[in-house]
Write a protein that holds these residues in place. Structure first.
Motif, mmCIF file in Angstrom:
data_model
loop_
_atom_site.group_PDB
_atom_site.id
_atom_site.type_symbol
_atom_site.label_atom_id
_atom_site.label_comp_id
_atom_site.label_asym_id
_atom_site.label_seq_id
_atom_site.Cartn_x
_atom_site.Cartn_y
_atom_site.Cartn_z
ATOM 1 N N MET A 1 0.839 -1.187 0.000
ATOM 2 C CA MET A 1 0.000 0.000 0.000
ATOM 3 C C MET A 1 0.881 1.246 0.000
ATOM 4 O O MET A 1 1.837 1.352 0.758
ATOM 5 C CB MET A 1 -0.899 -0.017 1.224
ATOM 6 N N SER A 2 0.549 2.207 -0.820
ATOM 7 C CA SER A 2 1.311 3.447 -0.917
ATOM 8 C C SER A 2 0.809 4.460 0.102
ATOM 9 O O SER A 2 -0.373 4.523 0.399
ATOM 10 C CB SER A 2 1.169 4.048 -2.314
ATOM 11 N N LEU A 3 1.743 5.249 0.623
ATOM 12 C CA LEU A 3 1.409 6.298 1.583
ATOM 13 C C LEU A 3 1.736 7.661 0.997
ATOM 14 O O LEU A 3 2.798 7.840 0.407
ATOM 15 C CB LEU A 3 2.226 6.132 2.866
ATOM 16 N N LEU A 4 0.838 8.624 1.198
ATOM 17 C CA LEU A 4 1.118 9.998 0.808
ATOM 18 C C LEU A 4 1.887 10.685 1.926
ATOM 19 O O LEU A 4 1.690 10.390 3.097
ATOM 20 C CB LEU A 4 -0.178 10.767 0.559
ATOM 21 N N GLY A 5 2.736 11.623 1.546
ATOM 22 C CA GLY A 5 3.492 12.366 2.536
ATOM 23 C C GLY A 5 4.382 13.379 1.865
ATOM 24 O O GLY A 5 4.138 13.795 0.729
ATOM 25 N N VAL A 6 5.423 13.774 2.573
ATOM 26 C CA VAL A 6 6.403 14.690 2.015
ATOM 27 C C VAL A 6 7.778 14.047 2.074
ATOM 28 O O VAL A 6 8.058 13.219 2.949
ATOM 29 C CB VAL A 6 6.433 16.053 2.741
ATOM 30 N N CYS A 7 8.606 14.423 1.138
ATOM 31 C CA CYS A 7 10.006 14.027 1.141
ATOM 32 C C CYS A 7 10.821 15.273 1.464
ATOM 33 O O CYS A 7 10.637 16.328 0.847
ATOM 34 C CB CYS A 7 10.411 13.458 -0.211
ATOM 35 N N LEU A 8 11.684 15.153 2.466
ATOM 36 C CA LEU A 8 12.571 16.231 2.872
ATOM 37 C C LEU A 8 13.975 15.905 2.393
ATOM 38 O O LEU A 8 14.450 14.776 2.580
ATOM 39 C CB LEU A 8 12.587 16.368 4.397
ATOM 40 N N SER A 9 14.634 16.870 1.772
ATOM 41 C CA SER A 9 16.005 16.654 1.318
ATOM 42 C C SER A 9 16.762 17.974 1.376
ATOM 43 O O SER A 9 16.178 19.051 1.395
ATOM 44 C CB SER A 9 16.029 16.084 -0.104
ATOM 45 N N LEU A 10 18.079 17.874 1.416
ATOM 46 C CA LEU A 10 18.937 19.055 1.428
ATOM 47 C C LEU A 10 19.265 19.427 -0.010
ATOM 48 O O LEU A 10 19.582 18.561 -0.822
ATOM 49 C CB LEU A 10 20.209 18.775 2.233
ATOM 50 N N ALA A 11 19.195 20.714 -0.326
ATOM 51 C CA ALA A 11 19.383 21.172 -1.699
ATOM 52 C C ALA A 11 20.828 21.502 -2.037
ATOM 53 O O ALA A 11 21.142 21.756 -3.186
ATOM 54 C CB ALA A 11 18.514 22.406 -1.953
ATOM 55 N N ALA A 12 21.717 21.503 -1.049
ATOM 56 C CA ALA A 12 23.106 21.897 -1.294
ATOM 57 C C ALA A 12 23.759 20.984 -2.326
ATOM 58 O O ALA A 12 23.524 19.782 -2.362
ATOM 59 C CB ALA A 12 23.896 21.871 0.009
ATOM 60 N N ALA A 13 24.587 21.578 -3.154
ATOM 61 C CA ALA A 13 25.319 20.810 -4.165
ATOM 62 C C ALA A 13 26.226 19.804 -3.478
ATOM 63 O O ALA A 13 26.851 20.097 -2.464
ATOM 64 C CB ALA A 13 26.140 21.753 -5.033
ATOM 65 N N GLY A 14 26.247 18.621 -4.022
ATOM 66 C CA GLY A 14 27.135 17.595 -3.483
ATOM 67 C C GLY A 14 26.525 16.776 -2.354
ATOM 68 O O GLY A 14 27.131 15.823 -1.893
ATOM 69 N N VAL A 15 25.325 17.121 -1.909
ATOM 70 C CA VAL A 15 24.685 16.335 -0.858
ATOM 71 C C VAL A 15 24.038 15.128 -1.519
ATOM 72 O O VAL A 15 23.217 15.260 -2.413
ATOM 73 C CB VAL A 15 23.624 17.166 -0.103
ATOM 74 N N SER A 16 24.412 13.945 -1.073
ATOM 75 C CA SER A 16 23.892 12.736 -1.712
ATOM 76 C C SER A 16 22.990 11.929 -0.793
ATOM 77 O O SER A 16 22.679 10.790 -1.088
ATOM 78 C CB SER A 16 25.058 11.868 -2.192
ATOM 79 N N ALA A 17 22.562 12.496 0.323
ATOM 80 C CA ALA A 17 21.695 11.775 1.248
ATOM 81 C C ALA A 17 20.339 11.510 0.602
ATOM 82 O O ALA A 17 19.830 12.325 -0.165
ATOM 83 C CB ALA A 17 21.518 12.580 2.528
ATOM 84 N N GLN A 18 19.766 10.375 0.941
ATOM 85 C CA GLN A 18 18.438 10.026 0.455
ATOM 86 C C GLN A 18 17.398 10.938 1.107
ATOM 87 O O GLN A 18 17.549 11.307 2.265
ATOM 88 C CB GLN A 18 18.120 8.565 0.806
ATOM 89 N N PRO A 19 16.348 11.284 0.382
ATOM 90 C CA PRO A 19 15.275 12.070 0.998
ATOM 91 C C PRO A 19 14.656 11.293 2.164
ATOM 92 O O PRO A 19 14.643 10.062 2.173
ATOM 93 C CB PRO A 19 14.254 12.237 -0.128
ATOM 94 N N VAL A 20 14.159 12.034 3.138
ATOM 95 C CA VAL A 20 13.480 11.442 4.281
ATOM 96 C C VAL A 20 11.983 11.550 4.038
ATOM 97 O O VAL A 20 11.474 12.645 3.746
ATOM 98 C CB VAL A 20 13.860 12.186 5.582
ATOM 99 N N PHE A 21 11.272 10.433 4.135
ATOM 100 C CA PHE A 21 9.825 10.424 3.930
ATOM 101 C C PHE A 21 9.114 10.637 5.260
ATOM 102 O O PHE A 21 9.414 9.964 6.246
ATOM 103 C CB PHE A 21 9.378 9.090 3.315
ATOM 104 N N VAL A 22 8.172 11.584 5.280
ATOM 105 C CA VAL A 22 7.334 11.832 6.458
ATOM 106 C C VAL A 22 5.883 11.609 6.027
ATOM 107 O O VAL A 22 5.366 12.345 5.184
ATOM 108 C CB VAL A 22 7.505 13.274 6.998
ATOM 109 N N PRO A 23 5.233 10.564 6.560
ATOM 110 C CA PRO A 23 3.848 10.313 6.166
ATOM 111 C C PRO A 23 2.928 11.421 6.678
ATOM 112 O O PRO A 23 2.999 11.803 7.840
ATOM 113 C CB PRO A 23 3.516 8.974 6.824
ATOM 114 N N ALA A 24 2.102 11.953 5.797
ATOM 115 C CA ALA A 24 1.174 13.011 6.195
ATOM 116 C C ALA A 24 0.197 13.265 5.065
ATOM 117 O O ALA A 24 0.577 13.272 3.904
ATOM 118 C CB ALA A 24 1.923 14.294 6.507
#
Length: 138
Positions: free
Chosen positions: A1-24
């Motif tokens: 089942m899919s969940l709706l939410g937001v993905c948070l990520s850092l916009a700085a160049a060179g940042v390779s971290a995966q977005p963080v999903f917050v269900p909402a």
């Protein structure tokens, strides 16, 4: 089942971290202006596009606790219990670019009556954090 939410990520160049999903499906983003010390709150909903394939961030309502230089509420705002309330003119933004700094209080993420600093989900790098509607597919 899919969940709706937001993905948070850092916009700085060179940042390779995966977005963080917050269900909402509904949340409030709040902050206090760094100079004027005036609190702002914006209510949002995450919905699917009419064709049911794309998540959309919909601005529902906004309010500001007073007014100050350069931060006046819009002309159609109504003063209610110390808050200027108004309907945002941008209805379906693709996402938000949040400037976060070590010199100011963090944004607050409010859901079901509780507010927590945005850093609870994604630490700030002192630059821009992207908040985008997304779908988590386990």
């Amino acid at each position: 089942m899919s969940l709706l939410g937001v993905c948070l990520s850092l916009a700085a160049a060179g940042v390779s971290a995966q977005p963080v999903f917050v269900p909402a499906q509904r949340f409030t983003l709040a902050w206090t202006h760094s100079i004027e010390k005036v609190r702002w709150e914006e209510d949002y909903a995450i919905k699917l596009s009419p064709d049911g394939t794309t998540p959309i961030l919909q601005a529902l309502k906004a309010r500001v606790r007073g007014s100050a230089a350069g931060m006046e509420p819009p002309d159609d705002a109504v003063l209610r219990n110390g808050w200027y309330e108004y309907q945002p003119t941008t209805w379906s933004p693709k996402g938000l670019r949040l400037t976060r700094s070590i010199y100011t209080a963090d944004y607050e993420w409010c859901q079901t009556g509780q507010c927590l600093p945005l850093g609870q989900w994604l630490p700030s790098d002192g630059d821009i954090t992207l908040l985008e509607p997304c779908i988590d597919q386990p």
